[in-house]
Scaffold this active site. Structure first.
Site, short mmCIF file in Angstrom:
data_model
loop_
_atom_site.label_atom_id
_atom_site.label_comp_id
_atom_site.label_asym_id
_atom_site.label_seq_id
_atom_site.Cartn_x
_atom_site.Cartn_y
_atom_site.Cartn_z
N CYS A 358 0.80 -1.23 0.00
CA CYS A 358 0.00 0.00 0.00
C CYS A 358 0.83 1.29 0.00
O CYS A 358 0.47 2.24 -0.72
CB CYS A 358 -1.01 -0.01 1.15
SG CYS A 358 -0.43 -0.61 2.72
N ARG A 387 7.51 -11.18 5.23
CA ARG A 387 7.17 -10.94 6.63
C ARG A 387 7.90 -11.94 7.51
O ARG A 387 7.90 -13.14 7.22
CB ARG A 387 5.65 -11.05 6.83
CG ARG A 387 4.90 -10.01 6.03
CD ARG A 387 3.40 -10.12 6.13
NE ARG A 387 2.75 -9.09 5.33
CZ ARG A 387 1.44 -8.97 5.19
NH1 ARG A 387 0.62 -9.83 5.80
NH2 ARG A 387 0.94 -8.01 4.44
N GLN A 405 1.05 -11.13 -2.96
CA GLN A 405 -0.30 -10.68 -2.67
C GLN A 405 -0.95 -10.12 -3.93
O GLN A 405 -0.33 -9.39 -4.69
CB GLN A 405 -0.29 -9.58 -1.60
CG GLN A 405 0.07 -10.06 -0.22
CD GLN A 405 -0.10 -8.96 0.81
OE1 GLN A 405 0.32 -7.83 0.59
NE2 GLN A 405 -0.71 -9.28 1.94
N ASP A 407 -2.83 -7.55 -4.57
CA ASP A 407 -3.15 -6.36 -3.79
C ASP A 407 -3.78 -5.29 -4.68
O ASP A 407 -3.24 -4.98 -5.75
CB ASP A 407 -1.87 -5.80 -3.17
CG ASP A 407 -2.00 -5.56 -1.68
OD1 ASP A 407 -3.13 -5.65 -1.18
OD2 ASP A 407 -0.98 -5.29 -1.03
N HIS A 409 -5.44 -1.26 -4.35
CA HIS A 409 -5.78 -0.09 -3.54
C HIS A 409 -6.59 0.85 -4.41
O HIS A 409 -6.17 1.21 -5.52
CB HIS A 409 -4.52 0.56 -2.99
CG HIS A 409 -3.79 -0.35 -2.05
ND1 HIS A 409 -2.75 -1.16 -2.47
CD2 HIS A 409 -3.99 -0.62 -0.74
CE1 HIS A 409 -2.33 -1.88 -1.44
NE2 HIS A 409 -3.06 -1.57 -0.38
N LYS A 492 -12.52 -3.42 8.63
CA LYS A 492 -12.52 -4.22 7.41
C LYS A 492 -13.66 -5.23 7.41
O LYS A 492 -14.18 -5.61 8.46
CB LYS A 492 -11.19 -4.95 7.24
CG LYS A 492 -10.93 -6.04 8.29
CD LYS A 492 -9.59 -6.72 8.07
CE LYS A 492 -9.33 -7.78 9.16
NZ LYS A 492 -8.03 -8.45 8.97
N HIS A 538 -8.48 -0.76 0.75
CA HIS A 538 -7.54 -1.87 0.55
C HIS A 538 -8.37 -3.11 0.21
O HIS A 538 -9.29 -3.47 0.94
CB HIS A 538 -6.74 -2.17 1.81
CG HIS A 538 -5.96 -1.00 2.35
ND1 HIS A 538 -4.59 -0.96 2.37
CD2 HIS A 538 -6.38 0.16 2.92
CE1 HIS A 538 -4.18 0.17 2.92
NE2 HIS A 538 -5.26 0.87 3.27
#
Length: 672
Positions: A358, A387, A405, A407, A409, A492, A538
C-alpha cells in the site's frame, strides 16, 4: 442458537438448573454480557439462555474443559505450574510449567483423571477477590502472579499474553473454585469465566489431541512451557464427527498433496517459510493469476508494479515501522558513501524488504496531480512481500515468510465510498465462485476502544465502520462481528469461505482507510477546483497466492477442475502401436491450448491408468483398434467411469468447452 427467557423476576439457585432441567443451557447472556448460570438474576428483562451448541456456549464448554484438564495435570504432576487455558477454534489448550515434557503415558493418565473429575460432579463457583487475596491464594503459581500484576495496567487482558483475556482483564479479579459434593474446594484457578455449572456438564464429548512447546506470553525470552491441546463438543457423536473431519482434512493436507503431486517444496537451502513451485505447481499458479488478471482488467483496474525493497522512511510515513516492525525483516544499509579520499563505506539509508504494497501505491497516486474525473482509481499488483513470521507459526503455504499478494488499492471520493465497496464485494464473491468456492459469510472487524494500536480520528472510524456494516448487510450474507480485529488504520470486511469439508478459511478482505491518505497527504482536485483528500480502500482477494493455492488444493483434494489441472489430458494407448494415433489427437488438443500428453512409457495400460489416476489427471483418452479404425476415442474419468467411441472432433470440442467453462470433471456425467 440462544433462546430468550421470558421476562420475570426470579433468582436462580446455585446449581442453575431450576429453569433448565434438560441441562442444554450452560450460561446466561445478561444484557449482552456472558454470566454463569448460577448468577442471581432479579430482572430477566434482556436475559438470554446460552445453549451448549451455540458459538458462545461451545467456547464456555471448551474453556471449562480446559480447567478440568488443568486440575487433572496437577493431580498427575503435583509440582506443575499453571499458565493460561483459553478456548480456541474447535477446542482449547492449557500451558504448564513442568520440569520434564509430558510423555504419552502422562497423557493417558491425565485423560483418566479428567474422566474422574467429570464423574465427581464438581461445581464451578465464582469468587471476586482483591489483588492481595489473589496473590495470597496463588502464591505457588508464578505465571498467575505475573498475570495479576498485569491486570488493569498496560498489557492487560488480551495483550498480556495470547489467550490471557480468559484469565484477567481491566475489571475485577475472579477465582473459580472447584467444589465437591461435600462443599469442599478441591482446586482453584484464576479466571474471568463464565463456566458451565459443573464438571458433569463437560460430559464425554472431549479428547486431548496433542502436546507442544510454547513460550510463556509468546516470547522466546520467557520460559518454555508444555501446551496440551484438546477439543470439546456437547456430545460424543459431535466429537466423532469432528474427528472424522480431521481425518478427511489430513488426507487433504496441502503439504502432503504438494509432495505427492510434485507441486512445490521448501528447500532447506533457501530458508523456512520460503517456497519454490515446481513445473506442475507453477502452471496451476499461473492459471490462478492469469484468470485473476483477466477479471481485473475487465472490471476497470489498472496494473502497476513496485520494487521489493524501499528506504525505511516510506514505512515511517505509513506507520508500519511504528506498528508493524516486529513482523518485518531487519533493515539493510545499502547506500554507499564515498569520502574525500575515495573510500567507500555503507553508512547510508536503511532499506527494508516490503511487508505490504500500500505505501508504494500511495506514491504512485501522489506522483502527479489527480482529478476527481480519475476516481475511482483502482491500482492492482501481484506484489511479492516478506514478513518475518515466527518459525513456530509457519504452516506450509498457509503461513509463509515470502508471498505474493494480489493487492489492490482503490482511491475514491467520499461520495463514491459505498458504491465502490459494494462493487468490490460483488467482484470478490463472483471471482471466488469462479474458482469453485460458493459458501460464504462475512466478518466485520472493528477497533477496540482504548487500544493505542488503532490510530486516527474516532469520528472517521465510526463513519467507516457504519458504512462497511451497511454494505455487508446489503449483501444478504450472514454478518459476524469481530471486535478488535481491525487493521491499525481502519475497519474491514472479511469474506469467510467454507470448503468442501466445511472448514472455514478467511479469504478476501476489504478495508476502509481514512488514515493513509492523510499520512501521505494525498489530494485530488474536485469539481469545485479545490483540493480534497481521497478515501482509500484496501482490497485483497486471495490474501496471498500461496495461501489461496493451498486452500484450493485442499478444497479439491488435489483433483482440480480441468482448467486448473497441471496436466489436463493424457493419452493412453491400449498397445504401443496405437500411440501414433493418439499423438495426432493430442496434437489437436495442444493446438487448442490444452495441456495434453501421451504416455509413451513401457508400462502396461492398466498401470498407466493407475499412475495417472493417482496423479489426479482429470481426463484420460484411451485408444485401441476399434477407436483407430472408427476415428474415435474413449474417455476415462477420475472416478473410473468411462465413455467409449466418441468421435475425435466431438471429443476435442468437449475438452475445450470444459476448460472454457471452468468445469469440474470427475465423472462421465460431468462431460455429458
Amino acid at each position: 442458537m440462544t433462546d430468550v427467557i421470558a421476562p420475570a423476576a426470579v433468582s436462580l439457585p446455585a446449581d442453575g438448573f431450576a429453569l433448565f432441567p434438560d441441562r442444554s443451557v450452560v450460561a446466561l447472556r445478561v444484557r449482552g454480557e456472558l454470566k454463569d448460570l448460577a448468577t442471581t438474576i432479579d430482572d430477566l428483562d434482556g436475559v438470554e439462555a446460552v445453549t451448549a451448541g451455540s458459538p458462545d456456549g461451545l467456547n464456555i464448554l471448551r474453556h471449562s474443559t480446559a480447567h478440568v484438564l488443568a486440575q487433572a495435570v496437577q493431580r498427575v504432576r503435583p509440582q506443575s505450574n499453571l499458565g493460561i487455558g483459553p478456548f480456541i477454534t474447535d477446542g482449547f489448550y492449557y500451558d504448564f510449567g513442568v520440569d520434564e515434557p509430558f510423555t504419552p503415558e502422562d497423557v493417558k493418565a491425565i485423560k483418566k483423571e479428567m474422566e474422574r473429575i467429570v464423574r465427581e460432579g464438581q461445581r464451578f463457583v465464582r469468587r471476586v477477590v482483591t489483588e492481595a487475596e489473589a496473590k495470597a491464594e496463588l502464591a505457588d503459581e508464578p505465571f498467575k502472579l505475573e498475570l495479576i500484576d498485569l491486570a488493569g495496567g498496560p498489557g492487560s487482558g488480551a495483550d498480556a499474553a495470547e489467550g490471557a483475556s480468559v484469565e484477567v482483564g481491566a475489571g475485577e479479579l475472579t477465582i473459580y473454585d472447584n467444589v465437591n459434593r461435600d462443599g469442599e474446594t478441591v482446586w482453584k484457578d484464576l479466571c474471568r469465566g463464565p463456566h458451565v455449572p459443573g464438571t458433569r456438564m463437560v460430559g464425554n464429548g472431549w479428547d486431548l489431541t496433542r502436546v507442544a512447546g510454547a513460550y510463556w506470553r509468546g516470547s522466546e525470552k520467557n520460559p518454555q512451557l508444555q501446551r496440551i491441546y484438546g477439543t470439546a463438543w456437547p456430545t460424543k457423536d459431535e466429537l466423532r464427527a469432528y474427528q472424522h473431519r480431521l481425518e478427511e482434512a489430513a488426507k487433504r493436507d496441502h503439504r502432503k498433496l504438494g509432495k505427492e503431486l510434485d507441486l512445490f517444496s521448501f528447500p532447506d537451502e533457501i530458508g523456512p517459510g520460503l517456497s519454490v513451485f515446481h513445473p506442475k505447481g507453477g502452471i496451476i499458479r499461473y492459471e490462478i493469476e492469469r484468470y485473476m488478471r483477466e477479471r481485473l482488467l475487465a472490471n476497470g483496474y489498472d496494473v502497476v508494479n513496485t520494487p521489493h525493497i524501499t528506504k525505511g522512511d516510506l514505512f515511517m510515513t505509513s506507520g508500519h515501522l511504528q506498528w508493524y516492525a516486529d513482523g518485518m525483516y531487519p533493515p539493510m544499509v545499502l547506500d554507499e558513501v564515498v569520502d574525500a579520499d575515495g573510500h567507500v563505506s555503507r553508512e547510508g539509508q536503511e532499506y527494508y524488504l516490503k511487508p505490504m504494497n500500500c505505501p508504494f501505491h500511495n506514491l504512485i497516486f501522489r506522483s502527479r496531480g489527480r482529478s476527481y474525473r480519475e476516481l475511482p482509481l483502482r491500482l492492482s499488483e501481484f506484489g511479492s512481500v516478506y514478513r518475518y513470521e515466527k518459525s513456530g507459526t509457519l504452516a506450509g503455504l498457509t503461513r509463509v515468510r515470502g508471498m505474493t499478494q494480489d493487492d489492490t488499492h482503490i482511491y475514491v471520493t467520499a461520495d463514491q465510498v459505498k458504491g465502490e465497496l459494494e462493487h468490490s464485494l460483488e467482484f470478490v464473491l463472483q471471482t471466488l465462485r469462479d474458482y469453485g468456492l460458493n459458501d460464504f459469510y462475512l466478518e466485520l472487524s472493528t477497533k477496540e476502544e482504548g487500544n493505542p494500536k488503532f490510530i486516527g480520528d474516532d469520528r472517521l472510524w465510526t463513519e467507516a465502520t457504519q458504512t462497511l456494516r451497511e454494505v455487508a448487510e446489503g449483501s444478504g450474507l450472514e454478518l459476524v462481528p469481530d471486535p478488535g480485529g481491525a487493521a491499525f488504520y481502519g475497519p474491514k470486511i472479511s469474506v469467510q469461505a467454507r470448503d468442501a469439508i466445511g472448514r472455514t478459511w478467511q479469504m478476501s478482505t476489504i478495508q476502509l482507510d481514512f488514515n493513509q491518505p492523510e499520512r501521505f497527504e494525498l489530494e485530488y482536485t474536485g469539481p469545485d477546483g479545490e483540493k480534497h483528500r481521497p478515501v482509500m480502500i484496501h482490497r485483497a482477494l486471495f490474501g496471498s497466492i500461496e495461501r489461496f493455492f493451498a486452500i484450493l488444493l485442499e478444497h479439491y483434494a488435489g483433483a482440480f477442475p480441468v482448467w486448473l489441472a497441471p496436466v489436463q489430458v493424457v493419452g493412453i494407448p491400449v498397445a504401443e502401436e496405437y500411440a501414433p494415433y493418439l499423438d495426432g489427437i493430442i496434437a489437436q488438443l495442444r493446438a487448442a491450448g490444452i495441456r495434453a500428453e501421451v504416455d509413451h512409457s513401457d508400462d502396461r495400460m492398466p498401470k498407466k491408468i493407475r499412475t495417472h489416476t493417482t496423479q489426479k489427471v482429470p481426463l484420460q483418452l484411451i485408444a485401441g483398434e476399434q477407436d483407430r479404425s472408427g476415428e474415435t476415442v474413449s474417455f476415462r474419468f477420475r472416478d473410473g467411469t468411462q465413455t467409449n467411441g466418441i468421435p475425435v472432433a466431438e471429443a476435442v470440442a468437449k475438452i475445450v468447452d470444459a476448460v472454457r467453462t471452468r468445469a469440474l470433471v470427475n465423472t462421465a456425467e460431468d462431460l455429458a
